[in-house]
Scaffold this active site. Structure first.
Site, short mmCIF file in Angstrom:
data_model
loop_
_atom_site.label_atom_id
_atom_site.label_comp_id
_atom_site.label_asym_id
_atom_site.label_seq_id
_atom_site.Cartn_x
_atom_site.Cartn_y
_atom_site.Cartn_z
N ARG A 220 0.83 -1.21 0.00
CA ARG A 220 0.00 0.00 0.00
C ARG A 220 0.86 1.26 0.00
O ARG A 220 0.50 2.27 -0.58
CB ARG A 220 -0.92 0.01 1.22
CG ARG A 220 -2.00 -1.07 1.17
CD ARG A 220 -3.12 -0.77 2.14
NE ARG A 220 -2.68 -0.75 3.53
CZ ARG A 220 -2.48 -1.82 4.27
NH1 ARG A 220 -2.67 -3.01 3.77
NH2 ARG A 220 -2.09 -1.71 5.53
N TYR B 146 0.53 4.48 -2.37
CA TYR B 146 0.38 5.86 -1.90
C TYR B 146 1.46 6.77 -2.52
O TYR B 146 1.21 7.91 -2.86
CB TYR B 146 0.48 5.94 -0.37
CG TYR B 146 -0.52 5.09 0.36
CD1 TYR B 146 -1.74 4.75 -0.21
CD2 TYR B 146 -0.25 4.62 1.63
CE1 TYR B 146 -2.67 3.97 0.46
CE2 TYR B 146 -1.17 3.83 2.32
CZ TYR B 146 -2.37 3.51 1.73
OH TYR B 146 -3.26 2.74 2.40
N TYR C 263 -12.11 11.25 0.33
CA TYR C 263 -13.33 11.10 1.12
C TYR C 263 -13.01 11.28 2.61
O TYR C 263 -11.86 11.19 3.03
CB TYR C 263 -13.99 9.74 0.86
CG TYR C 263 -13.24 8.58 1.46
CD1 TYR C 263 -12.15 8.04 0.82
CD2 TYR C 263 -13.63 8.03 2.68
CE1 TYR C 263 -11.46 7.00 1.36
CE2 TYR C 263 -12.95 6.98 3.22
CZ TYR C 263 -11.85 6.47 2.57
OH TYR C 263 -11.16 5.44 3.14
N HIS D 84 -12.20 13.01 5.97
CA HIS D 84 -11.25 14.10 6.20
C HIS D 84 -9.93 13.65 5.60
O HIS D 84 -9.38 12.63 6.02
CB HIS D 84 -11.11 14.37 7.69
CG HIS D 84 -10.26 15.56 8.02
ND1 HIS D 84 -8.99 15.75 7.51
CD2 HIS D 84 -10.50 16.64 8.81
CE1 HIS D 84 -8.49 16.88 7.97
NE2 HIS D 84 -9.40 17.44 8.76
N GLN E 208 -9.59 0.17 11.16
CA GLN E 208 -9.08 -0.82 10.22
C GLN E 208 -8.93 -2.20 10.88
O GLN E 208 -7.95 -2.91 10.65
CB GLN E 208 -7.73 -0.34 9.67
CG GLN E 208 -7.55 -0.64 8.20
CD GLN E 208 -6.28 0.00 7.64
OE1 GLN E 208 -6.36 1.11 7.15
NE2 GLN E 208 -5.17 -0.67 7.69
N ALA F 152 -20.04 4.11 9.33
CA ALA F 152 -20.83 5.30 8.99
C ALA F 152 -21.63 5.08 7.71
O ALA F 152 -21.20 4.33 6.82
CB ALA F 152 -19.91 6.50 8.81
N THR G 197 -15.34 0.02 12.14
CA THR G 197 -14.54 0.51 13.27
C THR G 197 -15.05 -0.17 14.53
O THR G 197 -16.24 -0.46 14.63
CB THR G 197 -14.73 2.05 13.39
OG1 THR G 197 -14.26 2.64 12.18
CG2 THR G 197 -13.97 2.61 14.56
#
Lengths: 100, 269
Positions: free
Chosen positions: B70, B74, B96, B98, B170, B211, B239
């Site tokens: 990953r 990035y 997406y 913050h 995560q 969420a 979460t």
């Protein structure tokens, strides 16, 4: 095909929709011109069904850092593709969201 | 002497968690007025929505590849954004939630751009953490609240305070040391539960939370004992929230020192 994304945007900005009781959402959505299947997917918040209807692929959204020691041991300029390398066309990953 | 800045610029903006609801007018303006917009979002509906705001939007999604670290992904995202900044363009990275929370690439891109003399800044937004407080009715100021990425908490001996809230991010990837996988299984989560059992009883109630990302979607809020985390269905967007298990412990020594200071102040008046 009616504008599903536009409808979702308008719903997200309209307090009316956040106050509709779950049992009344389909009735409210029946006033739109959307297919009944799409109305059902929106009413139930079924993202996968909406993606299928719109022909969209699920996305991976992870942005979290990895191990601390791997973050800083490499200059960001060293490993990416060269300037003439094009961005790959699509990820083949399974859908994932993330924390942020 | 006037110092001239190179023409390129970068702004990383946060579009929030829910499509249509959380984006700020300023963030929308950045997306609409930038010359090129890179999109790093978690679902394709949101990506389609953002693509309508600017004729030159480019998804960062293709950089994700199974079997690739990953961190490598990035770095490629940062490189893609910086390449346009160096070409003198007004660049926006739209992420997406913050874009500065649990997100390496936006921070690194801004740091790199500034280091090269370009204008670069971040616009905040509504994160999954913000949604969590609203949906679960938690005020982090009441007992305090610790946040850890689950794997990091397993790799290092962190000092957990069970008298406050603990939020683990995560968890679906808990214990992954390869950075090349996108989920781990029950055996890895058993190790996580064993780590947590150092500070919490196995029957302590925890909450799995996710969420809502669409207007009529409901958040996932599932209560279960800590021991059942091992077999629970937990994906990367989920979460785990662990409510306080013990009362806060008073510190009489510090209280006495503070009382003495109060008395000193009163005597001096």
């Amino acid at each position: 095909m009616s504008d599903v994304i536009g409808l979702l945007e308008r719903m997200g900005q309209d307090a009316h929709w956040s106050q509709v009781l779950p049992e009344n959402t389909q009735l409210a959505l029946s006033e739109t011109e959307l297919d009944p299947e799409v109305q059902l997917a929106i009413a139930s918040g079924n993202q996968k069904a909406l993606e299928i209807f719109l022909g969209l692929s699920p996305l991976c959204g992870m942005l979290e850092p990895g191990k601390e020691d791997e973050q800083e041991d490499q200059d960001p300029e060293e490993s990416p593709p060269g300037d003439d390398e094009e961005m790959p066309e699509r990820s083949l990953l399974t859908p994932q969201g993330s924390a942020n | 002497m006037t110092v001239t800045q190179p023409p390129g610029s970068l702004v990383c903006v946060s579009v929030g968690v829910m499509l249509g609801s959380h984006i700020s007018p300023l963030v929308r303006s950045h997306i609409e007025t930038s010359e090129v917009v890179f999109l790093g979002v978690a679902d394709s509906l949101m990506e389609q929505w953002l693509m309508r705001m600017n004729p030159d939007t480019r998804s960062l999604q293709p950089f994700y590849r199974e079997g690739t670290s990953r961190m490598q992904t990035y770095r490629q995202m940062v490189h893609a954004m910086l390449r346009e900044v160096r070409a003198g363009r007004k660049v926006c990275g739209a992420f997406y939630g913050h874009c500065g929370v649990f997100a390496w690439a936006p921070h690194k891109a801004i740091e790199t751009a500034r280091g090269e003399g370009f204008r670069a800044h971040m616009e905040p937004g509504i994160s999954a953490e913000d949604c969590l407080y609203a949906d679960l009715g938690i005020d982090p100021g009441k007992y305090g609240c610790q946040h850890f990425e689950a794997s990091q908490m397993m790799f290092y001996r962190r000092r957990i305070d069970p008298s406050g809230y603990l939020v683990l991010w995560q968890v679906g990837l808990a214990g992954d040391q390869t950075l090349k996988r996108f989920s781990t299984g029950a055996a890895y989560r058993q190790v996580l539960v064993d780590v947590l059992a150092r500070d919490y009883p196995l029957d302590h109630e925890v909450i799995i939370y996710r969420a809502a990302t669409l207007p009529l979607q409901r958040p996932r809020i599932e209560h279960l004992p800590l021991s059942q985390l091992v077999r629970a269905t937990i994906e990367v967007p989920d979460t785990v929230v662990i409510p306080p298990a013990t009362p806060m412990q008073a510190d009489p020594e510090i209280r006495a020192r503070l009382a003495a200071l109060d008395q000193e102040m009163a005597d001096s008046i």
